[in-house]
Design an enzyme around this catalytic site. Structure first.
Site, mmCIF file in Angstrom:
data_model
loop_
_atom_site.group_PDB
_atom_site.id
_atom_site.type_symbol
_atom_site.label_atom_id
_atom_site.label_comp_id
_atom_site.label_asym_id
_atom_site.label_seq_id
_atom_site.Cartn_x
_atom_site.Cartn_y
_atom_site.Cartn_z
ATOM 1 N N GLU A 41 38.139 -22.779 -25.216
ATOM 2 C CA GLU A 41 38.926 -22.768 -26.720
ATOM 3 C C GLU A 41 39.697 -21.782 -26.707
ATOM 4 O O GLU A 41 40.291 -22.075 -28.249
ATOM 5 C CB GLU A 41 37.556 -22.140 -27.099
ATOM 6 C CG GLU A 41 37.024 -21.408 -28.589
ATOM 7 C CD GLU A 41 37.893 -20.569 -29.023
ATOM 8 O OE1 GLU A 41 37.545 -20.234 -30.449
ATOM 9 O OE2 GLU A 41 38.048 -19.704 -28.190
ATOM 10 N N GLU A 42 39.857 -20.890 -25.828
ATOM 11 C CA GLU A 42 41.252 -20.005 -26.805
ATOM 12 C C GLU A 42 42.991 -20.637 -26.521
ATOM 13 O O GLU A 42 43.041 -19.535 -27.275
ATOM 14 C CB GLU A 42 41.380 -18.640 -25.453
ATOM 15 C CG GLU A 42 40.216 -17.628 -25.697
ATOM 16 C CD GLU A 42 39.803 -17.406 -26.415
ATOM 17 O OE1 GLU A 42 40.411 -17.534 -27.501
ATOM 18 O OE2 GLU A 42 38.883 -16.285 -26.976
ATOM 19 N N HIS A 59 31.758 -20.837 -26.355
ATOM 20 C CA HIS A 59 32.135 -21.446 -25.431
ATOM 21 C C HIS A 59 32.170 -20.175 -24.279
ATOM 22 O O HIS A 59 31.430 -18.982 -24.260
ATOM 23 C CB HIS A 59 33.859 -21.326 -26.066
ATOM 24 C CG HIS A 59 35.005 -20.029 -26.812
ATOM 25 N ND1 HIS A 59 35.409 -19.454 -25.181
ATOM 26 C CD2 HIS A 59 35.113 -19.239 -27.598
ATOM 27 C CE1 HIS A 59 35.851 -18.195 -26.104
ATOM 28 N NE2 HIS A 59 35.521 -18.398 -27.389
ATOM 29 N N HIS A 63 40.952 -9.457 -27.734
ATOM 30 C CA HIS A 63 42.453 -10.631 -26.394
ATOM 31 C C HIS A 63 42.993 -9.046 -25.295
ATOM 32 O O HIS A 63 43.513 -9.756 -24.896
ATOM 33 C CB HIS A 63 42.364 -10.973 -27.412
ATOM 34 C CG HIS A 63 42.244 -12.246 -27.901
ATOM 35 N ND1 HIS A 63 42.620 -13.082 -28.575
ATOM 36 C CD2 HIS A 63 41.024 -12.981 -27.661
ATOM 37 C CE1 HIS A 63 42.038 -14.149 -28.569
ATOM 38 N NE2 HIS A 63 40.660 -13.991 -28.159
ATOM 39 N N ASP A 79 29.732 -17.299 -31.093
ATOM 40 C CA ASP A 79 31.459 -16.983 -30.586
ATOM 41 C C ASP A 79 31.307 -16.116 -30.018
ATOM 42 O O ASP A 79 30.604 -16.436 -29.000
ATOM 43 C CB ASP A 79 33.099 -18.085 -31.034
ATOM 44 C CG ASP A 79 34.380 -17.315 -30.127
ATOM 45 O OD1 ASP A 79 34.420 -16.675 -29.795
ATOM 46 O OD2 ASP A 79 34.836 -17.916 -31.074
ATOM 47 N N ASP A 131 34.315 -11.078 -26.146
ATOM 48 C CA ASP A 131 34.993 -12.885 -27.267
ATOM 49 C C ASP A 131 35.468 -13.142 -25.586
ATOM 50 O O ASP A 131 36.095 -13.676 -24.556
ATOM 51 C CB ASP A 131 35.823 -12.280 -27.995
ATOM 52 C CG ASP A 131 36.514 -13.349 -28.239
ATOM 53 O OD1 ASP A 131 36.149 -14.746 -27.735
ATOM 54 O OD2 ASP A 131 37.960 -13.894 -29.367
#
Ligand SMILES: *[C@@H]1O[C@H](CO)[C@@H](O)[C@H](O)[C@H]1NC(C)=O
Ligand SMILES: *[C@@H]1O[C@H](CO)[C@@H](O)[C@H](O)[C@H]1NC(C)=O
Ligand SMILES: *[C@@H]1O[C@H](CO)[C@@H](O)[C@H](O)[C@H]1NC(C)=O
Length: 706
Positions: free
Chosen positions: A393-394, A346, A507, A422, A356
């Site tokens: 995706e998140e 993604h 994140h 990912d 990420d």
């Protein structure tokens, strides 16, 4: 690879042309693919830098621009690339506030809920584009109540509180991130009677632990103001289009109905920093929490409450139907264009997304570039290779799920395997999860690629030496974009990465290029290795005459898991014999198809170009491809019918949990709670259901109608 080795490659290739008047074997190209001569760490670094220059959350202009970058890079690599857009429900924060009244007599503290920009931060100019910290799909509203500390917010943590006599009803819980999916933290809080949830990043888990620990930018650890953002939605795909694609003008379920279904939380929540979490913990009194509930050594003593600290949390989100972009690039197979090997990663990120997910995007583009270099050397794939770059995706695996839902029948009849990456890199150490028929292929590929952190061994040697437990994980969780492919359609799947899943700045605003270059992957060697192994697995699936699938591993793996379950409830009157019988049949079918493969190979000899022979190979490969589909059931899991796979799907209690036989597992949990004859009959029914699916898989492998 040195220039001389590169020249040697060319010489070997040339000699093939001269001596045999035919192109070199596929294995020549596969070795070339993973050689240093094709790898380009400068280009990986450039892709990553460009993709992460600005925050690019799903639905934003910046992420649409990142999609154009991926599209043009794939097009420049001679792929037929296009964008597939969907209109999906996303949420963004509108307003948030959090105040704490530590003790009735003390003045309230208002938290500023901001991640700090550090001195010299090269991203200070775009820091205002980072979304305020929030939980996507959180309930809008406010909650005021005394605080209870609930450790990781797991079901067993609430059990512990109950034993301690702590009443959670009407309180706001404070949980720390780590062991389970954050959506389940909020769900468990709601089910325990809480009216709001705060989730903090404990420095014990993400901050280095030691009292003299430094943090980013001086070390890899999460800064005290760092916050882990993320979704708290418990399903896959756009919540307003359950089971179908979110195309423009399509049918939609109302947001009120989505809320009624319980797929989004019923209580407001906010993610908070380690430093704010500790401030709140200082205001919690009553009983001291157990040792394993405590924080790092110099942290305040964690007590469970409730109160006396009272918090007021307020969150208001905007719900928006936004346009998202998947980028799809295709290299058509020359012999079997209607068989697909699919690679996916993604692109959307909560903030800058250097780990990420854009380390994976950079690896995807590196794979595309190397495949273009192979094509220039004369390689063409036997089967079609599809590179996918997903969006949203998140928010809940939305881009991949909508695409799989839209293309379900073609994927079900043509997809050989789905290979997910990912975050390609968050540190050293290779990790992989897969459906078991791919185990051997993954191990073999790992034996061919050099360990990026030690040139005297392969990835396999490092990997095998790093764990005592099982080398290859399983894909029961919905942690990334493999979910729709495997769990909804039954496509064999794998997921690969370097570094642990819960890296320190996960994140947060600090997941940026600087962190990657300083701590995650200095010199981008790990990213190069990730592209090598990902691409090599794909090449073997795309090029080998016989699909490199081993169903013995599948039978072996599910036999072990079935024995575990049988032992777990050995005191109950449940028979697992239908399941063991079907697994035995599966093992027999695996041997049979291996023998048939050998027979075709032996009979082939000089007649390899004959049509008849090709048909046999194709028919056998189709059985290998379709056997995985047989593990899916039309009705799906009892309480989660979108999940069709009866061996790999999430369990009800933890979306990240990688269990086998989720239907049996849930039925056991349910029966343990109710302990009625009916609930135990349901366990037996689920055992039968899985047995039938396993038997169907062996019928597919055998390829004969009953
Ligand atoms: C917990 O507290 C709630 C509200 O204060 C109350 O209604 C409930 O009876 C309490 N439960 C127990 C087990 O004490
Ligand atoms: C590198 O790999 C070799 C071979 O497995 C091993 O003997 C050596 O200890 C490794 N070096 C480091 C620094 O881990
Ligand atoms: C690529 O690797 C070489 C060493 O092989 C190193 O000198 C160079 O700095 C690396 N490039 C980047 C962008 O990290």
């Amino acid at each position: 690879m040195s220039k001389t080795t590169a020249a040697a490659f060319v010489a070997v290739a040339t000699s093939f042309f001269i001596l045999h008047f035919s192109p070199p074997p596929k294995s020549y190209y596969h070795s070339l693919f993973i050689s240093d001569s094709l790898a380009d760490n400068a280009s990986v670094s450039h892709h990553l830098y460009t993709l992460t220059r600005r925050p690019h959350v799903a639905g934003s202009q910046a992420n649409a621009e990142a999609a154009s970058y991926v599209l043009s890079t794939l097009s420049a690599c001679n792929l037929k690339a296009h964008i597939v857009s969907y209109e999906v429900l996303l949420t963004y924060p509108d307003s948030r506030s959090l105040t704490l009244t530590p003790f009735p007599s003390e003045p309230p503290i208002t938290f500023d809920l901001k991640q700090e920009i550090y001195k010299g931060d090269p991203y200070a100019d775009v820091a205002h584009e980072v979304l305020p910290t929030f939980h996507a799909y959180a309930k809008s509203g406010s909650a005021t109540g005394p605080v209870v500390y609930v450790n990781y917010g797991r079901a067993e943590d609430y059990e512990t509180l109950k034993e301690m006599g702590v009443n959670v009803t009407g309180t706001v819980v404070l949980a720390r991130y780590g062991k389970i999916y954050r959506g389940d933290i909020v769900l468990n809080a709601f089910e325990a009677g809480a009216i709001g949830a705060l989730v903090f990043t404990d420095r014990k888990d993400y901050g280095g632990g030691a009292s003299d620990a430094k943090w980013f930018p001086d070390d890899k650890w999460m800064p005290p103001t760092g916050v882990q953002v993320g979704a708290v939605y418990n399903e896959c795909g756009d919540p307003t289009t359950p089971g179908w694609a979110s195309t423009e003008g399509c049918e939609r379920v109302s947001i009120e109905e989505v809320e009624r279904n319980g797929d989004v939380p019923s209580i407001p929540s906010l993610p908070i920093s380690g430093s704010d979490g500790e401030t709140i913990l200082r205001s919690i009194g009553e009983q001291v929490a157990k040792d394993d509930w405590q924080g790092s050594k110099d942290a305040p003593t964690y007590k469970v409450g409730p109160g006396p600290g009272v918090v007021n949390l307020e969150y208001n989100g905007k719900q928006v139907i936004a346009t998202i972009q998947n980028v799809i690039g295709v290299i058509e197979g020359v012999e079997e264009p209607d068989r697909f090997v699919i690679l996916g990663n993604h692109r959307d990120a909560w903030t800058f997304g250097a780990v990420d997910p854009n380390s994976g995007t950079a690896a995807l583009l590196e794979v595309a570039q190397r495949l273009w270099k192979l094509q220039k050397e004369g390689w063409k794939p036997r089967r079609t290779i599809i590179l996918c770059n997903w969006d949203a995706e998140e928010y809940g695996l939305i881009g991949s799920t909508e695409w799989v839902e839209e293309n379900r029948e073609l994927l079900a009849s043509r997809a050989v395997a789905y290979l997910n990456v990912d975050s390609a890199v968050s540190g050293p150490g290779f990790h992989a999860s897969a459906t078991p028929q791919l185990d051997d292929l993954l191990k073999q590929a790992a034996q061919q690629v050099q360990d990026p952190d030690n040139s005297s061994q392969t990835i396999y040697e490092q990997w095998a030496g790093s764990t005592d437990s099982s080398l290859i994980g399983r894909l029961g969780g919905v942690g990334s974009d493999h979910a729709a492919f495997l769990q909804h359609v039954g496509v064999p799947a794998a997921d690969m990465r370097f570094g642990k899943a819960g890296f320190p700045v996960y994140h947060s605003m600090y997941d940026d290029y600087t962190w990657m270059q300083k701590f995650g992957d200095p010199m981008f060697k790990r990213n190069i290795a990730a592209a090598s192994i990902w691409g090599l697995v794909a090449l073997r699936l795309a090029d080998e005459e016989f699909l490199p699938f081993n169903y013995h591993s599948y039978a072996f793996e599910i036999q072990k898991r079935a024995e575990d379950l049988e032992n777990e409830i050995s005191d109950k009157d449940i028979t697992f014999s239908p399941l063991f019988k079907s697994i035995e049949e599966l093992a027999k079918a695996a041997s049979k198809i291996d023998n048939q493969k050998r027979e075709i190979k032996e009979a082939k000899g000089w007649t390899s170009m004959w049509r008849n022979d090709r048909d046999k190979v194709r028919e056998l490969n189709d059985r290998l491809m379709m056997a995985e589909r047989a593990f899916t059931d039309r009705d799906g899991l009892l309480r989660m019918p979108w999940y069709k796979h009866l061996i790999y799907a999430p369990s009800r209690q933890n979306d990240y949990g990688s269990t086998s036989f989720p239907g049996i597992d849930d039925a056991i949990e349910n029966a343990k709670n109710l302990n009625t004859a009916e609930s135990w009959n349901l366990v037996q029914h689920e055992v039968w259901r899985v047995s039938r699916a396993v038997r169907h898989a062996s019928l597919v492998l055998n390829g004969k109608l009953t």
